[in-house]
Design a protein around this motif. Structure first.
Motif, PDB file in Angstrom:
ATOM      1  N   PHE A 177       0.824  -1.208   0.000  1.00  0.00           N
ATOM      2  CA  PHE A 177       0.000   0.000   0.000  1.00  0.00           C
ATOM      3  C   PHE A 177       0.857   1.256   0.000  1.00  0.00           C
ATOM      4  O   PHE A 177       1.623   1.497   0.924  1.00  0.00           O
ATOM      5  N   THR A 211      -0.726   7.061  -4.010  1.00  0.00           N
ATOM      6  CA  THR A 211      -1.299   6.678  -5.306  1.00  0.00           C
ATOM      7  C   THR A 211      -2.620   7.389  -5.587  1.00  0.00           C
ATOM      8  O   THR A 211      -3.091   7.377  -6.700  1.00  0.00           O
ATOM      9  N   HIS A 215     -11.775   7.078   3.503  1.00  0.00           N
ATOM     10  CA  HIS A 215     -11.992   5.670   3.838  1.00  0.00           C
ATOM     11  C   HIS A 215     -13.452   5.368   4.155  1.00  0.00           C
ATOM     12  O   HIS A 215     -13.764   4.554   5.028  1.00  0.00           O
ATOM     13  N   TYR A 228     -13.189  -3.289  -9.338  1.00  0.00           N
ATOM     14  CA  TYR A 228     -12.470  -2.040  -9.597  1.00  0.00           C
ATOM     15  C   TYR A 228     -11.709  -1.672  -8.326  1.00  0.00           C
ATOM     16  O   TYR A 228     -12.311  -1.374  -7.303  1.00  0.00           O
ATOM     17  N   ALA A 229     -10.382  -1.729  -8.374  1.00  0.00           N
ATOM     18  CA  ALA A 229      -9.458  -1.411  -7.279  1.00  0.00           C
ATOM     19  C   ALA A 229      -9.288  -2.574  -6.296  1.00  0.00           C
ATOM     20  O   ALA A 229     -10.232  -2.977  -5.628  1.00  0.00           O
ATOM     21  N   ALA A 230      -8.075  -3.086  -6.271  1.00  0.00           N
ATOM     22  CA  ALA A 230      -7.751  -4.214  -5.390  1.00  0.00           C
ATOM     23  C   ALA A 230      -7.386  -3.674  -4.006  1.00  0.00           C
ATOM     24  O   ALA A 230      -6.227  -3.645  -3.612  1.00  0.00           O
ATOM     25  N   THR A 231      -8.402  -3.233  -3.291  1.00  0.00           N
ATOM     26  CA  THR A 231      -8.176  -2.621  -1.975  1.00  0.00           C
ATOM     27  C   THR A 231      -7.962  -3.702  -0.910  1.00  0.00           C
ATOM     28  O   THR A 231      -8.366  -4.857  -1.094  1.00  0.00           O
ATOM     29  N   SER A 232      -7.385  -3.288   0.212  1.00  0.00           N
ATOM     30  CA  SER A 232      -7.274  -4.223   1.348  1.00  0.00           C
ATOM     31  C   SER A 232      -8.670  -4.623   1.797  1.00  0.00           C
ATOM     32  O   SER A 232      -8.927  -5.777   2.135  1.00  0.00           O
ATOM     33  N   LYS A 233      -9.554  -3.610   1.810  1.00  0.00           N
ATOM     34  CA  LYS A 233     -10.924  -3.831   2.280  1.00  0.00           C
ATOM     35  C   LYS A 233     -11.641  -4.922   1.500  1.00  0.00           C
ATOM     36  O   LYS A 233     -12.483  -5.626   2.044  1.00  0.00           O
ATOM     37  N   SER A 237      -9.130  -4.724 -11.509  1.00  0.00           N
ATOM     38  CA  SER A 237      -8.150  -3.793 -12.088  1.00  0.00           C
ATOM     39  C   SER A 237      -7.620  -2.890 -10.980  1.00  0.00           C
ATOM     40  O   SER A 237      -8.359  -2.527 -10.058  1.00  0.00           O
ATOM     41  N   ASP A 238      -6.340  -2.575 -11.043  1.00  0.00           N
ATOM     42  CA  ASP A 238      -5.739  -1.730 -10.006  1.00  0.00           C
ATOM     43  C   ASP A 238      -4.559  -0.955 -10.586  1.00  0.00           C
ATOM     44  O   ASP A 238      -3.834  -1.445 -11.456  1.00  0.00           O
ATOM     45  N   THR A 260      -1.898   0.039  -8.866  1.00  0.00           N
ATOM     46  CA  THR A 260      -0.629  -0.156  -8.142  1.00  0.00           C
ATOM     47  C   THR A 260       0.234  -1.206  -8.850  1.00  0.00           C
ATOM     48  O   THR A 260      -0.138  -2.386  -8.870  1.00  0.00           O
ATOM     49  N   LYS A 285       0.829  -4.774  -7.373  1.00  0.00           N
ATOM     50  CA  LYS A 285      -0.307  -5.705  -7.228  1.00  0.00           C
ATOM     51  C   LYS A 285      -0.630  -6.375  -8.569  1.00  0.00           C
ATOM     52  O   LYS A 285      -1.180  -7.475  -8.603  1.00  0.00           O
ATOM     53  N   ALA A 333     -13.247   0.347  -4.247  1.00  0.00           N
ATOM     54  CA  ALA A 333     -12.746   1.615  -3.675  1.00  0.00           C
ATOM     55  C   ALA A 333     -13.877   2.647  -3.657  1.00  0.00           C
ATOM     56  O   ALA A 333     -13.720   3.769  -4.132  1.00  0.00           O
ATOM     57  N   GLU A 338     -13.812  10.655  -7.141  1.00  0.00           N
ATOM     58  CA  GLU A 338     -12.659  10.702  -8.042  1.00  0.00           C
ATOM     59  C   GLU A 338     -12.822   9.684  -9.181  1.00  0.00           C
ATOM     60  O   GLU A 338     -12.568   9.989 -10.346  1.00  0.00           O
ATOM     61  N   LYS A 375     -13.413  10.197 -13.258  1.00  0.00           N
ATOM     62  CA  LYS A 375     -12.393   9.681 -14.176  1.00  0.00           C
ATOM     63  C   LYS A 375     -12.989   8.710 -15.202  1.00  0.00           C
ATOM     64  O   LYS A 375     -12.479   8.568 -16.306  1.00  0.00           O
TER      65      LYS A 375
HETATM   66  P1  TYD Z   1      -7.982   2.436  -0.671  1.00  0.00           P
HETATM   67  O1  TYD Z   1      -9.444   2.466  -0.542  1.00  0.00           O
HETATM   68  O2  TYD Z   1      -7.239   3.637  -0.291  1.00  0.00           O
HETATM   69  O3  TYD Z   1      -7.354   1.206   0.018  1.00  0.00           O
HETATM   70  P2  TYD Z   1      -7.375   0.180   1.158  1.00  0.00           P
HETATM   71  O4  TYD Z   1      -8.706  -0.502   1.301  1.00  0.00           O
HETATM   72  O5  TYD Z   1      -6.335  -0.748   0.639  1.00  0.00           O
HETATM   73  O6  TYD Z   1      -6.996   0.945   2.374  1.00  0.00           O
HETATM   74  O7  TYD Z   1      -7.666   2.084  -2.211  1.00  0.00           O
HETATM   75  C1  TYD Z   1      -6.382   1.892  -2.642  1.00  0.00           C
HETATM   76  C2  TYD Z   1      -6.342   0.882  -3.769  1.00  0.00           C
HETATM   77  O8  TYD Z   1      -7.235   1.247  -4.817  1.00  0.00           O
HETATM   78  C3  TYD Z   1      -4.966   0.857  -4.378  1.00  0.00           C
HETATM   79  O9  TYD Z   1      -4.635  -0.498  -4.632  1.00  0.00           O
HETATM   80  C4  TYD Z   1      -5.109   1.633  -5.702  1.00  0.00           C
HETATM   81  C5  TYD Z   1      -6.546   1.370  -6.041  1.00  0.00           C
HETATM   82  N1  TYD Z   1      -7.157   2.432  -6.864  1.00  0.00           N
HETATM   83  C6  TYD Z   1      -7.342   2.219  -8.219  1.00  0.00           C
HETATM   84  O10 TYD Z   1      -6.992   1.151  -8.763  1.00  0.00           O
HETATM   85  N2  TYD Z   1      -7.913   3.214  -8.966  1.00  0.00           N
HETATM   86  C7  TYD Z   1      -8.289   4.401  -8.409  1.00  0.00           C
HETATM   87  O11 TYD Z   1      -8.804   5.292  -9.135  1.00  0.00           O
HETATM   88  C8  TYD Z   1      -8.102   4.605  -7.004  1.00  0.00           C
HETATM   89  C9  TYD Z   1      -8.506   5.895  -6.351  1.00  0.00           C
HETATM   90  C10 TYD Z   1      -7.537   3.581  -6.267  1.00  0.00           C
END
Ligand code: TYD
Length: 403
Positions: A70, A74, A246, A315-320, A339-340, A342, A345, A375, A381, A385
């Motif tokens: 993380f 980013t 968050h 969309y976005a490989a978050t920890s959550k 898709s992410d 970072t 990842k 995310a 945002e 986008k």
């Molecule tokens: P975030 O919600 O901050 O993370 P966490 O649950 O991990 O605390 O999201 C971060 C992840 O989301 C990070 O891997 C990048 C990804 N991301 C995208 O792929 N596209 C985006 O437009 C955004 C804002 C984040």
């Protein structure tokens, strides 16, 4: 076996289990599937001190290490968020003469870079070596350590007392929280302030955003639990400021007892917590049934897309997302890929359920019929986008819905 509260030591018992969970940020290559680490993730509410906490947490070294995936910097909006945070600290909470700021969990320096830019003495304490290295490359003073009372003593000996102790999305990660609070009491100058923000328990309960519960978040804070934890060390909350980050966070402002009058925002938050019932066990039993309902709805929606022959991606490989995917048992049979943006990842697989993580460009290229927005906390945002994306968005907070 009786378990005891990590803050006050009273006996606690879990009110809910999320089953076997992997390391939330543990994106991994296929070669590591067989060795993947899992733990049973169960949550407790301490009736004595009101702290919401995980029953068990993996050892910190399993989660925060040289491959920690993380990087705060980013997100453009988060960069702006921390610039404003730093400006507020500088304007309202630092003395004019030679101020000194300490931040723990300073990551890649996203907050401290603003202090550095103004020539303010600062020190970042960041245990994950790879992100700390990025901060150092930017010229931000950073040491790779875990903060404790002992670390605080070392800092005071070397740099003197701190005027501000800062932390963002960090305090709720620390199982040895009491030692951190003791460290804050040691570190701060008499008039110093500790300002930190973390996901807020009230928002999690009200929005059924159970994805905030994962290995790193050993606690979810409320005003009530924070007050009790700090009062033991002669510290008190004098202000609070709700944040959108968050998916709902709270910034707490803490100083030595009796130095500042508590703001009206503190009273307002107290009233809100009474309304939600954050101090009552029954609230958490209701939360459990809301979470179960959210799970069945999400799985139903994904299966319906699949049955209709539509492709769904994450969309976005978050920890959550790890909690959601593993608790709902959603794997590559329901979600083609995530898709992410970072780089470290990409090309790996999601923890536990092993959904492939692909570069963001793949999302733009493949035109999936639906995207499950993990995310959602960055939705402003992201929707701005993704104006060109004409598929459907699936969201699960505050309830499962399609947009
Ligand atoms: P975030 O919600 O901050 O993370 P966490 O649950 O991990 O605390 O999201 C971060 C992840 O989301 C990070 O891997 C990048 C990804 N991301 C995208 O792929 N596209 C985006 O437009 C955004 C804002 C984040």
């Amino acid at each position: 076996m009786t378990n005891s509260c990590r803050i006050c030591g009273a006996p606690i018992a879990p009110f809910m289990s999320f089953g076997e969970q992997p390391i939330a940020n543990g994106f991994l290559p296929q070669s590591e599937f067989a060795r993947e680490y899992f733990f049973e993730m169960a949550v407790c509410f301490c009736e004595a001190c009101t702290m919401f906490q995980l029953l068990e947490q993996p050892a910190p070294e399993q989660m925060f290490h040289e491959h920690y995936a993380f990087f705060s910097g980013t997100s453009r909006l988060m960069t702006e968020h921390f610039r404003l945070f730093a400006e507020e600290v500088i304007a309202n909470h630092l003395p004019k003469e030679n101020p000194f700021v300490v931040e723990i969990g300073s990551n890649d320096g996203i907050m401290l870079q603003n202090f550095k830019a103004q020539g303010i003495r600062h020190l970042g304490i960041e245990p994950s070596a790879n992100v700390a290295a990025v901060a150092r490359e930017k010229g931000i003073n950073t040491v790779s350590k875990f903060f404790s009372k002992e670390t605080a003593k070392e800092i005071v000996a070397e740099h003197g007392h701190a005027d501000a102790f800062l932390a963002a999305n960090c305090m709720c990660h620390i199982p040895t929280f009491r030692s951190v609070v003791a460290g804050i009491a040691e570190l701060l100058s008499d008039n110093g302030v500790a300002i930190f923000e973390d996901p807020y328990l009230g928002d999690v309960i009200e929005n059924t955003s159970y994805d905030q519960i994962y290995d790193e978040h050993v606690f979810l804070f409320s005003l009530s639990s924070i007050r009790r934890a700090f009062s033991e060390y002669g510290l008190e909350v004098f202000d609070v400021a709700p944040q959108e980050t968050h998916g709902g966070s709270m910034r707490f402002y803490i100083g030595r007892q009796g130095r500042r009058a508590p703001s009206t925002r503190v009273q307002e938050l107290e009233a809100r917590e009474d309304r939600i019932g954050l101090q009552h066990k029954g609230t958490y039993l209701k939360f459990k049934s809301n979470v179960e309902h959210s799970r069945s709805e999400l799985v139903r929606v994904l299966k319906e897309f699949k049955a209709a022959g539509k492709r769904v991606v994450g969309y976005a490989a978050t920890s959550k997302s790890t909690t959601i995917l593993n608790y709902c048992k959603i794997g590559p049979e329901l979600i083609d890929y995530i898709s992410d943006t970072t780089p470290i990842k990409q090309g790996k697989f999601s923890p536990g359920m092993h959904i492939p993580v692909r570069a963001y460009e793949e999302f733009q290229r493949s035109h999936p019929e639906a995207a499950l927005l993990f995310a959602y906390n960055h939705q402003k945002e992201i929707f701005a986008k993704e104006k060109e994306y004409h598929g459907q968005w699936i969201l699960f907070v505050p309830e499962v819905h399609i947009r």
